[in-house]
Design an enzyme around this catalytic site. Structure first.
Site, short mmCIF file in Angstrom:
data_model
loop_
_atom_site.label_atom_id
_atom_site.label_comp_id
_atom_site.label_asym_id
_atom_site.label_seq_id
_atom_site.Cartn_x
_atom_site.Cartn_y
_atom_site.Cartn_z
N CYS A 1 0.75 -1.30 0.19
CA CYS A 1 -0.06 0.00 -0.03
C CYS A 1 0.86 1.41 0.10
O CYS A 1 1.45 1.52 -1.04
CB CYS A 1 -0.95 -0.17 1.08
SG CYS A 1 -2.37 1.12 0.83
N HIS B 1 -3.90 -5.08 0.80
CA HIS B 1 -3.09 -5.32 2.29
C HIS B 1 -3.24 -6.98 2.31
O HIS B 1 -4.14 -7.37 3.14
CB HIS B 1 -3.93 -4.61 3.13
CG HIS B 1 -3.76 -3.35 3.45
ND1 HIS B 1 -2.64 -2.95 4.25
CD2 HIS B 1 -3.82 -1.92 2.71
CE1 HIS B 1 -2.59 -1.54 4.08
NE2 HIS B 1 -3.16 -1.07 3.25
N GLU C 1 -1.63 -8.77 4.23
CA GLU C 1 -1.15 -8.96 5.99
C GLU C 1 -2.55 -9.34 6.35
O GLU C 1 -2.68 -9.91 7.52
CB GLU C 1 -0.43 -7.91 6.48
CG GLU C 1 -1.04 -6.61 6.75
CD GLU C 1 -1.37 -5.63 5.78
OE1 GLU C 1 -1.91 -4.51 6.08
OE2 GLU C 1 -0.87 -5.96 4.55
#
Length: 235
Positions: A110, A213, A215
């Protein structure tokens, strides 16, 4: 011995007024799961400190966060520019350039992808909604693990070798985006509205950036774990 991965952090001010740094557990947990040791990095801007970090770390994870100051890509701020963090900008700019010079692995997420692109000579949209026509919703109003739009993956790229698919669905939490990819960078993923969702550098051992994202997704969508595993393996 586990490889040491530098994880960039956000500047956070507590209600008590104490200022510190913050890195989401999803980032560090993914690095640990992939077999490396995450090292959350303090804020520092001195050249010798940055060079010491770059020399001692095995890889760099550039994380998400607030907007990048447009002066780094030669523009004045528009009214829609969000919060910026001058110390974080300076640190990540210098550290990214040091890693690129040393040809050490970088995985950028990002804001991290935006920093990576600008540090290598590219540019950004300060705000997609006002600077690019007919865009999708890139700041989703659903849980962070939810995949909200598609990304088309370019054949022959590192991203294609990781996912082994021509398209995937990703989450989306950004209003800035890459405008012009840095010289030598390859656009490896694109949203249906043309927004650049992934870049990589064929000239480096391993330099990959994604706009979404992963994660926040890898626990529910294991395919995204491969981004962290492949990065750590290259470290």
């Amino acid at each position: 011995m586990r490889k040491r991965i530098g994880v960039t952090a956000s500047v956070l001010t507590l209600r008590s007024g104490v200022e510190g740094i913050f890195a989401g557990d999803d980032y560090t947990s993914a690095i640990l799961q992939a077999g490396a040791m995450p090292v959350v990095l303090p804020m520092m801007t001195e050249e010798d400190e940055i060079q010491t970090l770059a020399d001692q770390l095995d890889g760099l994870l550039l994380t998400g966060g607030v907007d990048l100051d447009p002066s780094y890509f030669g523009e004045e701020p528009i009214p829609q520019l969000g919060e910026v963090s001058p110390v974080r900008d300076e640190m990540e700019w210098k550290l990214t350039r040091a890693f690129l010079q040393l040809d050490k692995p970088i995985f950028a997420i990002c804001r991290g992808m935006q920093v990576l692109n600008v540090a290598a000579g590219g540019s950004l949209y300060q705000d997609l909604a006002v600077q690019k026509r007919k865009v999708l919703q890139h700041m989703q109003k659903s849980p962070r693990w939810h995949a909200s739009h598609e990304v088309m993956i370019e054949e022959g790229t590192k991203l294609a070798s990781i996912f082994r698919k021509k398209q995937i669905r990703v989450n989306s939490f950004h209003h800035q985006s890459i405008k012009d990819a840095a010289p030598g960078f390859v656009v490896s993923g694109t949203a249906p509205d043309g927004v650049i969702e992934a870049v990589e550098s064929p000239a480096h051992r391993y330099v990959v950036g994604v706009q979404w994202h992963p994660e926040n997704m890898w626990r529910r969508h294991p395919i995204f774990y491969q981004l962290f595993k492949t990065f750590v393996d290259h470290c």
